[in-house]
Motif scaffolding. Sequence first.
Motif, mmCIF file in Angstrom:
data_model
loop_
_atom_site.group_PDB
_atom_site.id
_atom_site.type_symbol
_atom_site.label_atom_id
_atom_site.label_comp_id
_atom_site.label_asym_id
_atom_site.label_seq_id
_atom_site.Cartn_x
_atom_site.Cartn_y
_atom_site.Cartn_z
ATOM 1 N N ALA A 53 72.407 45.927 43.705
ATOM 2 C CA ALA A 53 72.134 45.354 45.029
ATOM 3 C C ALA A 53 71.004 44.336 44.973
ATOM 4 O O ALA A 53 71.014 43.328 45.674
ATOM 5 C CB ALA A 53 71.791 46.469 46.016
ATOM 6 N N LYS A 54 70.029 44.603 44.108
ATOM 7 C CA LYS A 54 68.887 43.686 44.005
ATOM 8 C C LYS A 54 68.548 43.467 42.532
ATOM 9 O O LYS A 54 68.221 44.406 41.824
ATOM 10 C CB LYS A 54 67.685 44.259 44.745
ATOM 11 N N GLU A 57 63.121 40.859 38.898
ATOM 12 C CA GLU A 57 62.468 39.549 38.771
ATOM 13 C C GLU A 57 62.454 39.108 37.311
ATOM 14 O O GLU A 57 62.350 37.923 37.014
ATOM 15 C CB GLU A 57 61.040 39.610 39.322
ATOM 16 N N LYS A 86 68.396 36.185 36.040
ATOM 17 C CA LYS A 86 67.667 37.392 36.414
ATOM 18 C C LYS A 86 68.479 38.602 35.971
ATOM 19 O O LYS A 86 69.707 38.622 36.110
ATOM 20 C CB LYS A 86 67.448 37.446 37.931
ATOM 21 N N GLU A 89 71.505 40.163 38.065
ATOM 22 C CA GLU A 89 72.082 39.133 38.933
ATOM 23 C C GLU A 89 73.516 38.812 38.516
ATOM 24 O O GLU A 89 73.794 38.593 37.337
ATOM 25 C CB GLU A 89 71.222 37.872 38.844
#
Length: 197
Positions: A53-54, A57, A86, A89
Amino acid sequence: MARSNTRTGLIAAGAAVAMVGLAYASVPLYQLFCQVTGFGGTTMFASESDVPAKPLEQTISVRFDANVAPGLSWSFKPVKTHETVKIGERRLAFYRATNHSDKPITGTASYNVSPDTAGSFFVKIACFCFTEQTLQPGQTVDMPVTYFVDPAIADDPDGHRIDEITLSYTFFPVDTPTASGQKAVKTAQAKPAPNQG
């Protein structure tokens, strides 16, 4: 004595049949093992719902490599040779193939990632390598691969040391085009290559 010889012969024949069966089974079993573990640089597979989901960094470098086996009159190369992504990603990359012959040719791609330890962290969602690809005479197509790098790489004792992953494909000729190969070219044509001339 005759009964003993018959029994020994049956045991030997049974062992021979078992060894032949094991020889045929060993290739798919090895492929399954590689797909489950990422051994030998074999990539993992997932669906869109498996994309984190995320993303983190933290970034990692992905390099794209392309090769063509002898006997396949195609050129084949990544559209971009390198990108920084990332971790976690979802990304989309393209490889460009051109059939330089005067007849339709079907090819199939083998693939791996390096270093080998990155195989269990490089995850494909969709890839042209899942099916045979048929290119018409002079045809150029951009073939997509959708992927992400599993965030688990950041916590793995070996994985967190990896700063670059190389995704490498080699296209091989397929003797006879199949129905799946004919269907696959439509998928490859979903993003046609820009007009070169």
